[in-house]
Design a protein around this motif. Sequence first.
Motif, PDB file in Angstrom:
ATOM      1  N   LEU A  72     -33.052   5.739   8.998  1.00 54.62           N
ATOM      2  CA  LEU A  72     -31.918   5.923   8.096  1.00 54.62           C
ATOM      3  C   LEU A  72     -32.344   6.003   6.630  1.00 54.62           C
ATOM      4  CD1 LEU A  72     -29.314   3.572   9.828  1.00 54.62           C
ATOM      5  CD2 LEU A  72     -29.543   6.050  10.026  1.00 54.62           C
ATOM      6  N   GLU A  73     -33.585   6.399   6.390  1.00 47.75           N
ATOM      7  CA  GLU A  73     -34.050   6.543   5.012  1.00 47.75           C
ATOM      8  C   GLU A  73     -33.257   7.609   4.268  1.00 47.75           C
ATOM      9  OE1 GLU A  73     -38.205   7.359   2.515  1.00 47.75           O
ATOM     10  OE2 GLU A  73     -38.225   7.282   4.715  1.00 47.75           O
ATOM     11  N   ARG A  74     -32.916   8.691   4.978  1.00 43.82           N
ATOM     12  CA  ARG A  74     -32.118   9.757   4.365  1.00 43.82           C
ATOM     13  C   ARG A  74     -30.949  10.160   5.256  1.00 43.82           C
ATOM     14  NH1 ARG A  74     -37.421  11.487   3.415  1.00 43.82           N
ATOM     15  NH2 ARG A  74     -37.303  12.987   5.127  1.00 43.82           N
ATOM     16  N   ARG A  75     -30.519   9.258   6.131  1.00 45.61           N
ATOM     17  CA  ARG A  75     -29.498   9.575   7.124  1.00 45.61           C
ATOM     18  C   ARG A  75     -28.460   8.473   7.242  1.00 45.61           C
ATOM     19  NH1 ARG A  75     -29.752  13.227  11.043  1.00 45.61           N
ATOM     20  NH2 ARG A  75     -31.322  14.834  10.747  1.00 45.61           N
ATOM     21  N   GLU A  76     -27.336   8.844   7.896  1.00 45.82           N
ATOM     22  CA  GLU A  76     -26.313   7.901   8.340  1.00 45.82           C
ATOM     23  C   GLU A  76     -26.180   8.059   9.842  1.00 45.82           C
ATOM     24  OE1 GLU A  76     -22.770   9.085   6.264  1.00 45.82           O
ATOM     25  OE2 GLU A  76     -22.767  11.103   7.117  1.00 45.82           O
ATOM     26  N   ILE A 105     -23.304   3.001  10.437  1.00 49.10           N
ATOM     27  CA  ILE A 105     -24.337   2.381   9.608  1.00 49.10           C
ATOM     28  C   ILE A 105     -24.776   3.399   8.574  1.00 49.10           C
ATOM     29  CG2 ILE A 105     -26.566   1.211   9.557  1.00 49.10           C
ATOM     30  CD1 ILE A 105     -26.223   0.577  12.520  1.00 49.10           C
ATOM     31  N   GLY A 106     -24.808   2.968   7.324  1.00 47.81           N
ATOM     32  CA  GLY A 106     -25.047   3.893   6.231  1.00 47.81           C
ATOM     33  C   GLY A 106     -26.501   4.065   5.842  1.00 47.81           C
ATOM     34  N   LEU A 107     -26.694   5.001   4.939  1.00 46.23           N
ATOM     35  CA  LEU A 107     -27.987   5.344   4.369  1.00 46.23           C
ATOM     36  C   LEU A 107     -28.719   4.109   3.850  1.00 46.23           C
ATOM     37  CD1 LEU A 107     -29.836   7.674   2.983  1.00 46.23           C
ATOM     38  CD2 LEU A 107     -28.392   7.266   0.979  1.00 46.23           C
ATOM     39  N   GLY A 108     -30.033   4.031   4.135  1.00 51.71           N
ATOM     40  CA  GLY A 108     -30.877   2.995   3.565  1.00 51.71           C
ATOM     41  C   GLY A 108     -31.066   1.757   4.414  1.00 51.71           C
ATOM     42  N   THR A 109     -30.362   1.646   5.517  1.00 54.15           N
ATOM     43  CA  THR A 109     -30.551   0.494   6.421  1.00 54.15           C
ATOM     44  C   THR A 109     -31.889   0.664   7.144  1.00 54.15           C
ATOM     45  OG1 THR A 109     -28.159   0.338   6.748  1.00 54.15           O
ATOM     46  CG2 THR A 109     -29.570  -0.816   8.329  1.00 54.15           C
ATOM     47  N   ARG A 110     -32.771  -0.321   7.017  1.00 56.71           N
ATOM     48  CA  ARG A 110     -34.135  -0.161   7.508  1.00 56.71           C
ATOM     49  C   ARG A 110     -34.303  -0.506   8.985  1.00 56.71           C
ATOM     50  NH1 ARG A 110     -38.692   0.361   4.538  1.00 56.71           N
ATOM     51  NH2 ARG A 110     -38.419   0.757   2.301  1.00 56.71           N
ATOM     52  N   ASP A 111     -33.759  -1.632   9.401  1.00 56.02           N
ATOM     53  CA  ASP A 111     -34.032  -2.131  10.752  1.00 56.02           C
ATOM     54  C   ASP A 111     -32.757  -2.166  11.584  1.00 56.02           C
ATOM     55  OD1 ASP A 111     -36.829  -2.695  10.345  1.00 56.02           O
ATOM     56  OD2 ASP A 111     -36.194  -4.388   9.097  1.00 56.02           O
ATOM     57  N   VAL A 112     -32.741  -1.372  12.661  1.00 60.66           N
ATOM     58  CA  VAL A 112     -31.599  -1.324  13.571  1.00 60.66           C
ATOM     59  C   VAL A 112     -32.127  -1.511  14.994  1.00 60.66           C
ATOM     60  CG1 VAL A 112     -29.681   0.039  14.471  1.00 60.66           C
ATOM     61  CG2 VAL A 112     -30.324   0.231  12.053  1.00 60.66           C
ATOM     62  N   THR A 135     -24.804   5.811   0.044  1.00 58.23           N
ATOM     63  CA  THR A 135     -24.686   4.696   0.976  1.00 58.23           C
ATOM     64  C   THR A 135     -23.237   4.239   1.080  1.00 58.23           C
ATOM     65  OG1 THR A 135     -26.920   3.919   0.493  1.00 58.23           O
ATOM     66  CG2 THR A 135     -25.416   2.349   1.515  1.00 58.23           C
ATOM     67  N   TYR A 136     -22.699   4.334   2.290  1.00 55.88           N
ATOM     68  CA  TYR A 136     -21.387   3.759   2.583  1.00 55.88           C
ATOM     69  C   TYR A 136     -21.581   2.485   3.402  1.00 55.88           C
ATOM     70  CZ  TYR A 136     -18.814   7.825   0.857  1.00 55.88           C
ATOM     71  OH  TYR A 136     -18.275   8.791   0.050  1.00 55.88           O
ATOM     72  N   PRO A 137     -20.626   1.549   3.339  1.00 56.16           N
ATOM     73  CA  PRO A 137     -20.800   0.265   4.037  1.00 56.16           C
ATOM     74  C   PRO A 137     -20.876   0.432   5.550  1.00 56.16           C
ATOM     75  CG  PRO A 137     -19.002   0.149   2.425  1.00 56.16           C
ATOM     76  CD  PRO A 137     -19.379   1.585   2.548  1.00 56.16           C
ATOM     77  N   ILE A 171     -13.252   5.177   8.867  1.00 57.94           N
ATOM     78  CA  ILE A 171     -14.562   4.754   8.387  1.00 57.94           C
ATOM     79  C   ILE A 171     -15.138   5.864   7.517  1.00 57.94           C
ATOM     80  CG2 ILE A 171     -16.893   4.069   9.050  1.00 57.94           C
ATOM     81  CD1 ILE A 171     -15.759   3.053  11.702  1.00 57.94           C
ATOM     82  N   ARG A 172     -15.539   5.521   6.308  1.00 59.88           N
ATOM     83  CA  ARG A 172     -16.062   6.516   5.372  1.00 59.88           C
ATOM     84  C   ARG A 172     -17.517   6.843   5.678  1.00 59.88           C
ATOM     85  NH1 ARG A 172     -13.724   7.266   0.549  1.00 59.88           N
ATOM     86  NH2 ARG A 172     -15.076   9.098   0.608  1.00 59.88           N
ATOM     87  N   SER A 173     -17.872   8.109   5.438  1.00 66.43           N
ATOM     88  CA  SER A 173     -19.239   8.565   5.625  1.00 66.43           C
ATOM     89  C   SER A 173     -19.500   9.710   4.658  1.00 66.43           C
ATOM     90  CB  SER A 173     -19.464   9.037   7.064  1.00 66.43           C
ATOM     91  OG  SER A 173     -18.778  10.253   7.299  1.00 66.43           O
TER      92      SER A 173
END
Length: 277
Positions: A72-76, A105-112, A135-137, A171-173
């Motif tokens: 998710l470095e550049r993705r949602e 789950i939004g942009l920038g979340t590292r560990d899923v 990044t959206y929540p 849910i926003r994206s």
Amino acid sequence: MEIRYASHPAEVKHFDTERLRKEFLIETLFVPDKLTAVYSHVDRFLVGGALPVKEPVKLEADKKEMGSDYFLERREIGIINIGGAGIVTADGVRYELAPRDCLYIGLGTRDVTFASNDAANPARFYYNSSPAHKTYPTVKAAIEEAAPVHLGSLSTSNERTIYKYIHGGGIRSCQLVMGMTLLKDGSMWNTMPCHTHNRRSEVYLYFDMPEDGVVFHMMGEPHETRHLVVRNEQAVFSPSWSIHSGVGTTSYTFIWGMAGENQEFDDMDPVAMKDLK
């Protein structure tokens, strides 16, 4: 990670069954204790599944194909659970997902990571992912919290309820739109009369089907239609120029996901029944 390239409609009308299936059908999404991923060059869509049975499954990037250090470095991503109860952990925060719950789950979340509550009835996490610029929540939504739209009738064999999870009013994206459609018992058709939407591509996942059940998924340009035979828990890529409709041997459920230029659910070009060929 499997890679799919874009296909021109003039080329597709010459495809045989094997080539159509190779280009547009995802036959295997759920492999025990593995993450599956199919990357489409159409709108950079990423589609896959996680089936944690004996151990958790991590959402990992294919660095060579994605060019990123983490998924998710550049993705949602939008995730819907179609199996038993499970848990998605995003940067240390746990989200309990019952059957048919959705998690964005939004942009920038590292560990899923994905896990099941019961190995005898494991969760089956289906996901769609698209590029993101903001990044959206991270938000969870149960099916009861989704926006329902009732369409069709039993007389036309397409009575169904559409549940919208990720969209402009929910849910926003950045660009991902995602939801689920449940057909009433006795209804077999979805999205008929059909449509295209030239500004977005779409992916359908068909499930809740018996072992011997199939859906005949209609695709192609309105004047050059083709079909794919789709079985339980298989998905179909639908490029923007293609219709996307299906009829099953029984009722079923399907998840739809879209990405592209906008998030307007009603931005579509209807196709009159008389114009289908």
